[in-house]
Design an enzyme around this catalytic site. Structure first.
Site, PDB file in Angstrom:
ATOM      1  N   SER A   1     -10.262   0.387   6.771  1.00  0.00           N
ATOM      2  CA  SER A   1      -9.557   0.715   5.544  1.00  0.00           C
ATOM      3  C   SER A   1      -8.950  -0.823   4.990  1.00  0.00           C
ATOM      4  O   SER A   1      -8.539  -0.578   3.765  1.00  0.00           O
ATOM      5  CB  SER A   1      -8.240   1.475   5.730  1.00  0.00           C
ATOM      6  OG  SER A   1      -8.739   2.982   5.976  1.00  0.00           O
TER       7      SER A   1
ATOM      8  N   SER B   1      -9.127   2.956   2.891  1.00  0.00           N
ATOM      9  CA  SER B   1      -8.061   3.373   2.274  1.00  0.00           C
ATOM     10  C   SER B   1      -7.337   2.585   1.391  1.00  0.00           C
ATOM     11  O   SER B   1      -6.473   3.004   0.608  1.00  0.00           O
ATOM     12  CB  SER B   1      -7.300   4.469   3.343  1.00  0.00           C
ATOM     13  OG  SER B   1      -6.567   3.421   4.116  1.00  0.00           O
TER      14      SER B   1
ATOM     15  N   LYS C   1       0.846  -1.280   0.065  1.00  0.00           N
ATOM     16  CA  LYS C   1       0.067  -0.204   0.010  1.00  0.00           C
ATOM     17  C   LYS C   1       0.780   1.342   0.022  1.00  0.00           C
ATOM     18  O   LYS C   1       2.063   1.267   0.703  1.00  0.00           O
ATOM     19  CB  LYS C   1      -0.869  -0.136   1.269  1.00  0.00           C
ATOM     20  CG  LYS C   1      -1.943   1.237   1.319  1.00  0.00           C
ATOM     21  CD  LYS C   1      -2.811   0.816   2.579  1.00  0.00           C
ATOM     22  CE  LYS C   1      -3.901   2.075   2.723  1.00  0.00           C
ATOM     23  NZ  LYS C   1      -4.638   1.979   3.950  1.00  0.00           N
TER      24      LYS C   1
END
Length: 497
Positions: free
Chosen positions: A174, A150, A73
């Site tokens: 997330s 996210s 990520k």
């Protein structure tokens, strides 16, 4: 051509171990899928192909995922060889001088990391639409929808078949929000189960933790086992597990007492599709012999979310201050998007006492949620209150940060379940058990008492076996496979002509 289910990371690693395919071939095919799919998705960024090839040439660790393509990520997971934007123009092309403990543990599994995946600025929001990437990240099930946030880029990349598993993180849902939005499995472990160091002591007052987006429960179990345990100097540690994640999924749990909530935790209605997903899962659990009761946890959910909003605003102010200090200049107009600018303004209205009061509120809420498990073992709810949102619905171009989070029609109304278990520190997972008539994934959330990760993941594995989801594939991937039949070897398990 007929296809079996998608390869998970475990299956691909078995192909590498048997010599049927090489790490170089898997990397080549992953990069080919990026080239073909990423223009539509905008999920994979900062590709470091030569770094990945050098790792293969140097000899990969003999771990459980040796040779499997992997993505980090673009937020956290600090790594010397992988620069980051962290979703922000202010942080564009940040480089680190040390590797994070979590990255070193992921690398030790033998994965071949070749890039990063998109995230919203600062990790705030249930969508992934950061300006630094030139546009929104889209959902491979429906390009007009968000893959969530996210860890939206991670989920889009896994659901689209670019990689079988990707790193994510979860400070308010997330990992679970993107898992629900993209038809994947996502597990948020008990607070402090994984290391945060050496650059961070804790994220968002302990509410944030790393995690993974996967196609199978077993991939999450194996990767979490590889990453579990504190790093040196951690401020606190998670309670020990009675068995490992991988051991826990080898047999079903004891028959459990399961509380089912078919509304929000404050009693508000949720969409028909999400409610149907919850009730159908409850019926499945009952058919498996679990004891199911319709109820909802009693706690000050609204108060918690107001406190969460203050803590995250202060966290935003901290990283912005650190970034401007490191660059030796003041903020520029195009450094931040609206939500981050709004968070800065909101944080400026808070005192140190306000921040500590918010932390105390979150801790009090954790005790309320601990009591919620006195009479039950698991709480079942929807992961989201609605199907995946349309792109731009939660745009980051607005500056009314507090209203964005907790105002009417805001993020908390859309995602009223996930942050509960970040605040409480309890483990929670999103399991892909329902699809709408239009083909959109709907996840259900299962949560357990603090430290009861093994019980929770055993239940998730039981549901995966009872209602498998591996054969469900987004239309975008099906269409591209028709154009690129040579991908099938590294995408599908059990391919037959």
């Amino acid at each position: 051509m007929e296809h079996g289910p998608l390869h998970d990371a475990t299956s691909l690693a078995q192909l590498v171990a048997s010599g049927e395919v090489s790490p170089e071939e898997l990397l080549d095919q992953a990069l080919a899928r990026v080239a073909a799919l990423n223009p539509a998705l905008n999920a994979v960024v900062l590709i470091q192909e030569e770094t990945a090839r050098a790792a293969i040439r140097a000899g990969l660790p003999e771990g459980p995922f040796r040779g499997v393509p992997f993505l980090l990520k673009d937020l956290g997971a600090e790594a010397i060889d992988f620069p980051t934007h962290s979703g922000s123009n202010l942080l564009r092309n940040t480089r680190y001088s040390v590797d994070s403990a979590i990255f070193l543990r992921m690398r030790a599994t033998g994965v071949v990391t070749f890039g990063r995946t998109t995230s919203p600025e600062g990790g705030v929001g249930p969508v992934t639409e950061a300006a630094v990437y030139g546009g929104p990240t889209r959902n491979p099930w429906d390009l007009t929808r968000t893959p969530g946030g996210s860890s939206g880029g991670a989920a889009a990349a896994v659901a689209a078949g670019i990689v079988p598993m990707a790193h994510g993180s979860d400070g308010g849902g997330s990992v679970r929000i993107p898992a629900s939005s993209c038809g994947l499995f996502g597990f948020k472990a008990t607070r402090a189960r994984f290391p945060d160091g050496p650059l961070v002591g804790e994220g968002w007052a302990g509410m944030a933790i790393d995690g993974f987006l996967t196609r199978s429960v077993r991939d999450s179990a194996t990767m979490m086992d590889a990453c579990a345990g504190p790093d040196k100097g951690a401020p606190y540690v998670a309670p020990p597990m009675p068995v490992s994640y991988a051991q826990a999924i080898t047999r079903p749990p004891e028959r459990l007492r399961i509380a089912v909530c078919d509304t929000t935790f404050t009693g508000q209605p949720i969409s028909d599709d999400c409610r149907t997903a919850v009730l159908n899962t409850a019926k499945l659990l009952e058919s498996l012999g679990h004891h199911v009761t319709l109820t909802r946890p009693k706690a000050d959910h609204d108060g918690m979310m107001r406190a969460w909003t203050k803590i995250v605003a202060c966290g935003t102010a901290l990283w912005v201050a650190n970034a401007t200090r490191a660059r030796g200049r003041d903020l520029r107009p195009d450094d931040l998007q609206g939500v981050a600018r709004g968070a800065l303004k909101y944080a400026a209205t808070l005192s140190g006492a306000d921040y500590l009061a918010a932390v105390n509120k979150v801790h009090a809420y954790g005790r309320e949620m601990a009591a919620a498990f006195d009479a039950v073992d698991v709480i079942l709810s929807a992961t989201l209150a609605e199907p995946p949102a349309q792109v731009h619905r939660f745009t980051h171009d607005r500056e009314d940060y507090e209203a964005y989070r907790i105002g009417p029609g805001g993020v908390f109304a859309y995602s009223p379940f996930c942050a509960t278990f970040n605040a409480s520190g309890q483990p929670a997972a999103s399991v892909p058990l329902h699809w709408t008539d239009d083909g959109l994934p709907i996840g259900v959330q299962l949560a357990a008492a603090y430290g009861a990760d093994a019980l929770l993941i055993a239940l998730c594995a039981e549901l995966e076996q009872a209602a498998p989801w591996a054969d469900r594939i987004p239309r975008l991937l099906r269409d591209r496979l028709a154009q690129h039949p040579d991908w099938s070897h590294s995408v599908y398990r059990g391919t037959s002509a």
